[in-house]
Motif scaffolding. Structure first.
Motif, short mmCIF file in Angstrom:
data_model
loop_
_atom_site.label_atom_id
_atom_site.label_comp_id
_atom_site.label_asym_id
_atom_site.label_seq_id
_atom_site.Cartn_x
_atom_site.Cartn_y
_atom_site.Cartn_z
N UNK A 131 0.82 -1.21 0.00
CA UNK A 131 0.00 0.00 0.00
C UNK A 131 0.85 1.25 0.00
N UNK A 132 0.27 2.30 -0.53
CA UNK A 132 0.74 3.65 -0.29
C UNK A 132 -0.35 4.31 0.55
N UNK A 133 0.03 4.75 1.74
CA UNK A 133 -0.90 5.41 2.65
C UNK A 133 -0.59 6.90 2.69
N UNK A 134 -1.65 7.69 2.81
CA UNK A 134 -1.52 9.14 2.96
C UNK A 134 -2.35 9.57 4.16
N UNK A 135 -1.95 10.68 4.77
CA UNK A 135 -2.72 11.22 5.88
C UNK A 135 -3.62 12.32 5.32
N UNK A 136 -4.93 12.15 5.51
CA UNK A 136 -5.90 13.13 5.07
C UNK A 136 -6.79 13.50 6.26
N UNK A 137 -6.86 14.78 6.54
CA UNK A 137 -7.66 15.29 7.66
C UNK A 137 -7.37 14.54 8.96
N UNK A 138 -6.09 14.24 9.18
CA UNK A 138 -5.66 13.60 10.42
C UNK A 138 -5.84 12.10 10.47
N UNK A 139 -6.28 11.48 9.37
CA UNK A 139 -6.51 10.03 9.34
C UNK A 139 -5.73 9.40 8.19
N UNK A 140 -5.27 8.17 8.41
CA UNK A 140 -4.60 7.44 7.35
C UNK A 140 -5.64 6.96 6.34
#
Length: 153
Positions: A131-140
């Motif tokens: 996976x590639x994970x990103x943090x969006x609005x404080x959530x993974x």
């Protein structure tokens, strides 16, 4: 020259940051997989970015976007209703690699257990999930997932 005490102190200081990240990612996956196995389609799709790519060998083409992810879960739910079989996804040997751009690359082994009605659970598939994970609005959130199966290599 660094003294043993300084090296120990620096190590102790650096490790909790990675340890916290690792625990966050483990919790993220525990929650995500339980949503998937419980057929909570919209909630599961919400753990992905809007433009996510989901590339798994059980589908003929990669799925793009949350609407496609919801459709995958609905399809799985219908199949489970027809057969009465239950699938459970178990992740292990999780490797977490933070990237300079703030994303996180993960690689884990994924065991898929199948339990027929009234039967014994068996390992149905052995996979590798990247996976590639990103943090969006404080959530993974998962931005890109590729799953490969050991039996198809």
């Amino acid at each position: 020259m660094t003294t043993p005490t300084e090296a120990t102190d620096r190590s102790a200081h650096e490790q909790p940051e990675f340890g916290v990240l690792y625990a966050e990612i483990q919790q993220f996956y525990a929650h995500q997989m339980q949503l998937f196995d419980s057929f909570l389609a919209e909630s599961w799709a919400g753990t992905f970015t809007e433009e996510a790519v989901f590339d798994v060998p059980t589908l003929p083409h990669p799925v793009r976007g949350r609407a496609g992810l919801v459709a995958c879960v609905r399809h799985n739910e219908e199949a489970a209703r027809r057969t009465g079989e239950r699938l459970r996804h178990w992740l292990g040997m999780l490797d977490v690699q933070p990237r300079p751009d703030g994303t996180v690359h993960t690689r884990a082994y994924e065991l898929v257990y199948l339990t027929p009605p009234g039967g014994e659970p068996t390992v149905h598939r052995v996979c590798v999930m990247e996976d590639t994970l990103v943090r969006r609005r404080g959530h993974w959130r998962t931005a890109h997932r590729v799953v490969s199966r050991d039996d198809l290599r």
